[in-house]
Design a protein around this motif. Structure first.
Motif, PDB file in Angstrom:
ATOM      1  N   VAL A   1      -9.240   3.073  -1.941  1.00  0.00           N
ATOM      2  CA  VAL A   1      -8.397   3.905  -1.752  1.00  0.00           C
ATOM      3  C   VAL A   1      -7.050   3.221  -1.751  1.00  0.00           C
ATOM      4  O   VAL A   1      -5.977   3.605  -2.083  1.00  0.00           O
ATOM      5  N   LEU A   2      -6.821   2.134  -0.888  1.00  0.00           N
ATOM      6  CA  LEU A   2      -5.714   1.472  -0.671  1.00  0.00           C
ATOM      7  C   LEU A   2      -5.305   0.806  -2.058  1.00  0.00           C
ATOM      8  O   LEU A   2      -4.082   0.853  -2.383  1.00  0.00           O
ATOM      9  N   LEU A   3      -6.223   0.411  -2.948  1.00  0.00           N
ATOM     10  CA  LEU A   3      -6.010  -0.065  -4.601  1.00  0.00           C
ATOM     11  C   LEU A   3      -5.273   0.957  -5.274  1.00  0.00           C
ATOM     12  O   LEU A   3      -4.162   0.779  -5.675  1.00  0.00           O
ATOM     13  N   ILE A   4      -5.762   2.212  -4.967  1.00  0.00           N
ATOM     14  CA  ILE A   4      -5.571   3.129  -5.797  1.00  0.00           C
ATOM     15  C   ILE A   4      -3.934   3.787  -5.425  1.00  0.00           C
ATOM     16  O   ILE A   4      -2.968   3.936  -6.122  1.00  0.00           O
ATOM     17  N   VAL A   5      -3.875   3.568  -4.064  1.00  0.00           N
ATOM     18  CA  VAL A   5      -2.409   4.096  -3.567  1.00  0.00           C
ATOM     19  C   VAL A   5      -1.372   2.998  -3.929  1.00  0.00           C
ATOM     20  O   VAL A   5      -0.348   3.399  -4.038  1.00  0.00           O
ATOM     21  N   LEU A   6      -1.882   1.806  -3.864  1.00  0.00           N
ATOM     22  CA  LEU A   6      -0.789   0.622  -4.070  1.00  0.00           C
ATOM     23  C   LEU A   6      -0.483   0.834  -5.651  1.00  0.00           C
ATOM     24  O   LEU A   6       0.643   0.677  -6.056  1.00  0.00           O
ATOM     25  N   ASP A   7      -1.376   1.203  -6.283  1.00  0.00           N
ATOM     26  CA  ASP A   7      -1.080   1.443  -8.031  1.00  0.00           C
ATOM     27  C   ASP A   7      -0.272   2.592  -7.954  1.00  0.00           C
ATOM     28  O   ASP A   7       0.786   2.349  -8.896  1.00  0.00           O
ATOM     29  N   TRP A   8      -0.383   3.696  -7.408  1.00  0.00           N
ATOM     30  CA  TRP A   8       0.619   4.785  -7.438  1.00  0.00           C
ATOM     31  C   TRP A   8       1.984   4.219  -6.946  1.00  0.00           C
ATOM     32  O   TRP A   8       2.850   4.764  -7.680  1.00  0.00           O
ATOM     33  N   ILE A   9       1.990   3.676  -6.046  1.00  0.00           N
ATOM     34  CA  ILE A   9       3.265   3.206  -5.802  1.00  0.00           C
ATOM     35  C   ILE A   9       4.088   2.303  -6.737  1.00  0.00           C
ATOM     36  O   ILE A   9       5.285   2.455  -6.795  1.00  0.00           O
ATOM     37  N   LEU A  10       3.386   1.231  -7.226  1.00  0.00           N
ATOM     38  CA  LEU A  10       4.159   0.668  -8.309  1.00  0.00           C
ATOM     39  C   LEU A  10       4.325   1.326  -9.519  1.00  0.00           C
ATOM     40  O   LEU A  10       5.390   1.130 -10.185  1.00  0.00           O
ATOM     41  N   LEU A  11       3.596   2.286  -9.721  1.00  0.00           N
ATOM     42  CA  LEU A  11       3.765   3.324 -10.839  1.00  0.00           C
ATOM     43  C   LEU A  11       5.060   3.875 -10.759  1.00  0.00           C
ATOM     44  O   LEU A  11       6.030   3.940 -11.636  1.00  0.00           O
ATOM     45  N   LEU A  12       5.159   4.617  -9.652  1.00  0.00           N
ATOM     46  CA  LEU A  12       6.457   5.283  -8.960  1.00  0.00           C
ATOM     47  C   LEU A  12       7.772   4.082  -9.061  1.00  0.00           C
ATOM     48  O   LEU A  12       8.979   4.923  -9.235  1.00  0.00           O
TER      49      LEU A  12
END
Length: 79
Positions: free
Chosen positions: A32-43
């Motif tokens: 979950v942390l990796l997915i959240v980190l990816d979303w933050i990077l995409l934003l």
């Protein structure tokens, strides 16, 4: 039993299942942390790909399978 009192063996079985459950849960959290980190990077505009989300999803699926296996291993051990 591999020698020893039944109560000691049951206690050891509980800990083995608990350790595997904890490992599975920590894997799910990491995913979950990796997915959240990816979303933050995409934003923030880093469109380097969705690799972190894909890796996070893979880790979550593997961790869920580990938790399911751990929950069935102890009850089915005597069969």
């Amino acid at each position: 039993m591999r020698g020893g009192a039944a109560a000691v063996g049951d206690f050891a079985d509980e800990w083995v299942g608990a350790d595997e459950q904890a490992a599975g849960r920590s894997g799910q959290v990491l995913g979950v942390l990796l997915i959240v980190l990816d979303w933050i990077l995409l934003l923030r505009g880093a469109f380097g790909g969705l690799w972190l989300a894909l890796i996070g999803d893979y880790i979550m699926v593997a961790a869920k399978a580990e938790r399911q296996q751990a929950s069935l291993a102890v009850p089915l051990r005597g069969l």
